[in-house]
Write a protein that holds these residues in place. Structure first.
Motif, PDB file in Angstrom:
ATOM      1  N   TYR A   1      56.079   1.460  10.345  1.00 22.72           N
ATOM      2  CA  TYR A   1      54.372   1.371   8.780  1.00 22.72           C
ATOM      3  C   TYR A   1      53.958   2.711   9.902  1.00 22.72           C
ATOM      4  N   ILE A   2      53.197   3.502   8.728  1.00 23.92           N
ATOM      5  CA  ILE A   2      52.487   4.506   9.568  1.00 23.92           C
ATOM      6  C   ILE A   2      51.156   4.152   8.902  1.00 23.92           C
ATOM      7  N   ASP A   3      49.707   3.690  10.247  1.00 27.87           N
ATOM      8  CA  ASP A   3      48.598   3.907   9.670  1.00 27.87           C
ATOM      9  C   ASP A   3      47.518   4.916   9.418  1.00 27.87           C
ATOM     10  N   ASP A   4      46.401   4.641   8.948  1.00 27.83           N
ATOM     11  CA  ASP A   4      45.267   5.045   7.879  1.00 27.83           C
ATOM     12  C   ASP A   4      44.811   6.355   9.486  1.00 27.83           C
ATOM     13  N   GLN A   5      45.148   5.942  10.621  1.00 30.61           N
ATOM     14  CA  GLN A   5      44.848   6.401  11.802  1.00 30.61           C
ATOM     15  C   GLN A   5      46.047   7.450  12.980  1.00 30.61           C
ATOM     16  N   ALA A   6      46.874   7.240  12.055  1.00 33.14           N
ATOM     17  CA  ALA A   6      48.732   8.214  12.585  1.00 33.14           C
ATOM     18  C   ALA A   6      48.156   9.082  12.638  1.00 33.14           C
ATOM     19  N   ASP A   7      48.920   9.927  13.781  1.00 34.61           N
ATOM     20  CA  ASP A   7      48.742  11.395  13.495  1.00 34.61           C
ATOM     21  C   ASP A   7      50.456  11.660  12.697  1.00 34.61           C
ATOM     22  N   LEU A   8      49.904  13.334  12.321  1.00 34.73           N
ATOM     23  CA  LEU A   8      51.354  13.720  11.842  1.00 34.73           C
ATOM     24  C   LEU A   8      52.228  14.540  11.898  1.00 34.73           C
ATOM     25  N   THR A   9      51.963  14.926  13.432  1.00 29.54           N
ATOM     26  CA  THR A   9      53.127  15.604  13.824  1.00 29.54           C
ATOM     27  C   THR A   9      53.943  13.984  14.568  1.00 29.54           C
ATOM     28  N   MET A  10      53.417  13.407  15.372  1.00 26.65           N
ATOM     29  CA  MET A  10      53.822  12.488  15.924  1.00 26.65           C
ATOM     30  C   MET A  10      54.837  12.160  14.930  1.00 26.65           C
ATOM     31  N   SER A  11      54.375  11.370  13.850  1.00 28.10           N
ATOM     32  CA  SER A  11      55.459  10.345  12.709  1.00 28.10           C
ATOM     33  C   SER A  11      56.003  11.052  11.615  1.00 28.10           C
ATOM     34  N   LYS A  12      56.809  12.414  11.507  1.00 24.91           N
ATOM     35  CA  LYS A  12      57.115  13.300  10.925  1.00 24.91           C
ATOM     36  C   LYS A  12      58.443  12.890  12.457  1.00 24.91           C
ATOM     37  N   LYS A  13      58.451  13.216  13.279  1.00 25.80           N
ATOM     38  CA  LYS A  13      59.253  12.996  14.480  1.00 25.80           C
ATOM     39  C   LYS A  13      59.793  11.562  15.008  1.00 25.80           C
ATOM     40  N   ILE A  14      59.034  10.813  14.729  1.00 28.66           N
ATOM     41  CA  ILE A  14      59.069   9.786  14.766  1.00 28.66           C
ATOM     42  C   ILE A  14      60.055   8.734  13.835  1.00 28.66           C
ATOM     43  N   THR A  15      59.662   9.271  12.904  1.00 28.04           N
ATOM     44  CA  THR A  15      60.493   8.882  11.488  1.00 28.04           C
ATOM     45  C   THR A  15      61.888   9.117  11.035  1.00 28.04           C
ATOM     46  N   LEU A  16      61.948  10.368  11.016  1.00 29.27           N
ATOM     47  CA  LEU A  16      62.871  11.424  12.082  1.00 29.27           C
ATOM     48  C   LEU A  16      64.145  10.585  12.328  1.00 29.27           C
ATOM     49  N   ASN A  17      63.681  10.312  13.790  1.00 28.54           N
ATOM     50  CA  ASN A  17      65.001   9.804  14.864  1.00 28.54           C
ATOM     51  C   ASN A  17      64.779   8.423  14.648  1.00 28.54           C
ATOM     52  N   ALA A  18      63.933   7.483  13.885  1.00 27.16           N
ATOM     53  CA  ALA A  18      63.844   6.360  13.281  1.00 27.16           C
ATOM     54  C   ALA A  18      65.115   6.583  12.691  1.00 27.16           C
ATOM     55  N   LYS A  19      65.121   6.505  11.588  1.00 32.74           N
ATOM     56  CA  LYS A  19      65.957   6.502  10.535  1.00 32.74           C
ATOM     57  C   LYS A  19      67.322   7.154  10.579  1.00 32.74           C
ATOM     58  N   LEU A  20      67.278   8.525  11.144  1.00 36.01           N
ATOM     59  CA  LEU A  20      68.396   9.319  10.409  1.00 36.01           C
ATOM     60  C   LEU A  20      68.883   9.443  12.641  1.00 36.01           C
ATOM     61  N   ARG A  21      68.830   9.562  13.541  1.00 35.98           N
ATOM     62  CA  ARG A  21      69.134   9.672  14.563  1.00 35.98           C
ATOM     63  C   ARG A  21      70.633   8.874  14.345  1.00 35.98           C
ATOM     64  N   ASN A  22      70.841   8.291  14.172  1.00 40.70           N
ATOM     65  CA  ASN A  22      72.068   7.194  14.094  1.00 40.70           C
ATOM     66  C   ASN A  22      71.574   6.310  12.897  1.00 40.70           C
ATOM     67  N   THR A  23      72.511   6.669  11.806  1.00 43.46           N
ATOM     68  CA  THR A  23      71.244   4.830  10.435  1.00 43.46           C
ATOM     69  C   THR A  23      73.145   4.047  10.419  1.00 43.46           C
ATOM     70  N   ALA A  24      73.832   4.402  11.704  1.00 44.31           N
ATOM     71  CA  ALA A  24      74.447   2.909  11.352  1.00 44.31           C
ATOM     72  C   ALA A  24      74.380   1.979  12.479  1.00 44.31           C
ATOM     73  N   ILE A  25      73.328   2.103  13.156  1.00 45.46           N
ATOM     74  CA  ILE A  25      72.817   1.254  13.722  1.00 45.46           C
ATOM     75  C   ILE A  25      71.772   0.076  13.640  1.00 45.46           C
ATOM     76  N   CYS A  26      71.676  -1.648  14.742  1.00 42.83           N
ATOM     77  CA  CYS A  26      70.526  -2.267  13.538  1.00 42.83           C
ATOM     78  C   CYS A  26      69.537  -1.355  13.617  1.00 42.83           C
ATOM     79  N   GLY A  27      69.127  -0.856  14.661  1.00 42.83           N
ATOM     80  CA  GLY A  27      67.937  -0.932  15.079  1.00 42.83           C
ATOM     81  C   GLY A  27      67.245   0.574  14.511  1.00 42.83           C
ATOM     82  N   ALA A  28      67.732   0.938  13.556  1.00 44.39           N
ATOM     83  CA  ALA A  28      67.250   2.291  12.078  1.00 44.39           C
ATOM     84  C   ALA A  28      66.555   1.635  11.506  1.00 44.39           C
ATOM     85  N   THR A  29      65.499   2.119  11.622  1.00 44.50           N
ATOM     86  CA  THR A  29      64.525   2.260   9.981  1.00 44.50           C
ATOM     87  C   THR A  29      64.839   2.574   9.089  1.00 44.50           C
ATOM     88  N   GLU A  30      64.737   1.775   8.296  1.00 47.74           N
ATOM     89  CA  GLU A  30      65.472   0.817   6.779  1.00 47.74           C
ATOM     90  C   GLU A  30      64.436   1.200   5.915  1.00 47.74           C
TER      91      GLU A  30
END
Length: 416
Positions: free
Chosen positions: A230-259
């Protein structure tokens, strides 16, 4: 089959009675590391048999990747065992003690759970991780690996047995079901309640669902990992880009991947395009609601209700706009699977509210959901992740593989 499985169960029960000192436990694990290194080429050779069969049976590439044992994977295996050696023995620890006015002295002490059976697919490193974790926590284990990793699992189990024998410890502390008969799992789950105390499934949704539905034995595990960021209204844009990319695409097959990504409606204009285009250019398919569609200039498919409860396990993400943090929390608690959910925000008050109110076994702040892993938590490996409401929850490592009992003493007190 019946007699074979019952004999494994009886052997495990006998082993569970034996008391092994912490020094002996660590010596077995040290010898196991030595045997893995000493039999390096044999392990690779056995693994090649599995890889050959996997290619012949046209197994998916991601499963073949998980199946592979090479120098790097074997080093990871031995490093994981070294970490487990460094941990304090979790058995026979005093959690609490107190005296009562009635003269009773009470101690709450840790004890092993009992006989554990782990049913798993593809990854041979599960064999060594689970064997080491269960043995150090005093739990005999019956392993049922997938037939695709048969030869790799067998040699890793046999080497552990050799380490046990060398130290004159019952080699049935670790047993591997050698039968490839598919009915063995059904029999184990329905007929071995007198021999097995807990079943832990590790694998795809089909396997876990079958175990949860069929088992008469208590199960530790999770069915799906529908994780949210969840990206809150007081999130940092650079951090949000970096985290969402990793959370979704680092390894899409694991159970901890963001869906699913949830974005506060106040920041859609500023955040939507940079975050989603960053995902799309890295090969991710975007499925979004109507609000997301208004603000995203890239390729997008309109979301259906069913997308909020889909575990993609691939490069696809569903994206929803929410009007506030409460809507984000409610969405997660409705569609999530109590696995791992994260908030990105600079507001600590919002972060605390999110961390407390989402029902997940793991809640995160300004962190990629891909960290949902026993190794990353410093557990030296895991036997799995549990989304059960009852403990253990989250990554199940060494300290989670014990239960407790109360030991009560007095000088002859009787109750009035």
């Amino acid at each position: 089959m019946r007699n074979y499985l019952f004999s494994l169960g009886k052997n495990a029960k006998k082993a569970s009675i034996e008391n092994v000192s912490s020094v002996k436990k660590n010596q077995v694990l040290k010898d196991y590391i030595f045997l893995i290194k000493d039999n390096h080429s044999k392990i690779i050779l056995e693994n090649k048999k599995d890889l050959k069969n996997a290619n012949k049976n046209k197994l998916k590439n991601n499963l073949i990747k998980r199946l592979l044992l090479d120098n790097k994977k074997l080093l990871q295996i031995t490093n994981s065992i070294k970490t487990i050696i460094s941990f304090k023995d979790p058995v026979d620890q005093t959690l609490k003690k107190w005296k009562r006015p009635n003269g009773l002295k009470i101690e709450k002490k840790t004890v092993p759970i009992g006989v554990i059976s782990v049913i798993y697919e593809s990854r041979p490193n599960v064999t060594s991780d689970v064997a080491a974790l269960c043995f150090k926590s005093g739990n005999p284990v019956i392993l049922k690996g997938g037939s695709e990793a048969y030869y790799s699992n067998k040699i890793l189990t046999n080497l552990f047995k050799k380490a046990l024998q060398k130290n004159k410890i019952n080699s049935n502390y670790v047993q591997f079901i050698e039968s490839k008969n598919r009915k063995t799992v059904d029999f184990l789950l329905t007929k071995m309640i007198n021999y097995i105390d807990v079943v832990i499934p590790r694998g795809g949704r089909g396997l876990v669902k079958k175990v949860q539905e069929l088992s008469r034995i208590p199960v530790i595990g999770h069915l799906e990992g529908i994780c949210h960021t969840y990206i809150d209204d007081q999130a940092d844009l650079t951090m949000s880009k970096k985290i969402t990319l990793n959370a979704k695409l680092r390894n899409t097959a694991i159970c901890g991947a963001t869906e699913t990504i949830l974005i506060h409606k106040k920041i859609l204009k500023k955040f939507c395009d940079p975050i989603l285009s960053n995902l799309e250019k890295n090969g991710c398919k975007i499925i979004g609601d109507k609000n997301i569609n208004k603000f995203y200039n890239g390729k997008i498919k309109i979301a259906k209700e069913s997308d909020w409860s889909t575990e993609y396990l691939g490069p696809t993400v569903s994206v929803k706009s929410v009007k506030n943090i409460d809507e984000a929390i409610n969405h997660i608690n409705k569609y999530g699977t109590m696995h791992t959910d994260a908030i990105i925000t600079k507001n600590n008050k919002s972060a605390k509210k999110f961390l407390k109110q989402v029902k997940s076994s793991i809640s995160m702040h300004n962190t990629s959901t891909q960290f949902a892993d026993g190794g990353e938590f410093g557990f030296g490996g895991e036997v799995g992740i549990s989304t059960n409401t009852l403990p253990p929850r989250g990554p199940v490592g060494l300290d989670q593989l014990v239960s407790y009992k109360y030991q009560v003493t007095s000088n002859g007190r009787i109750r009035k």
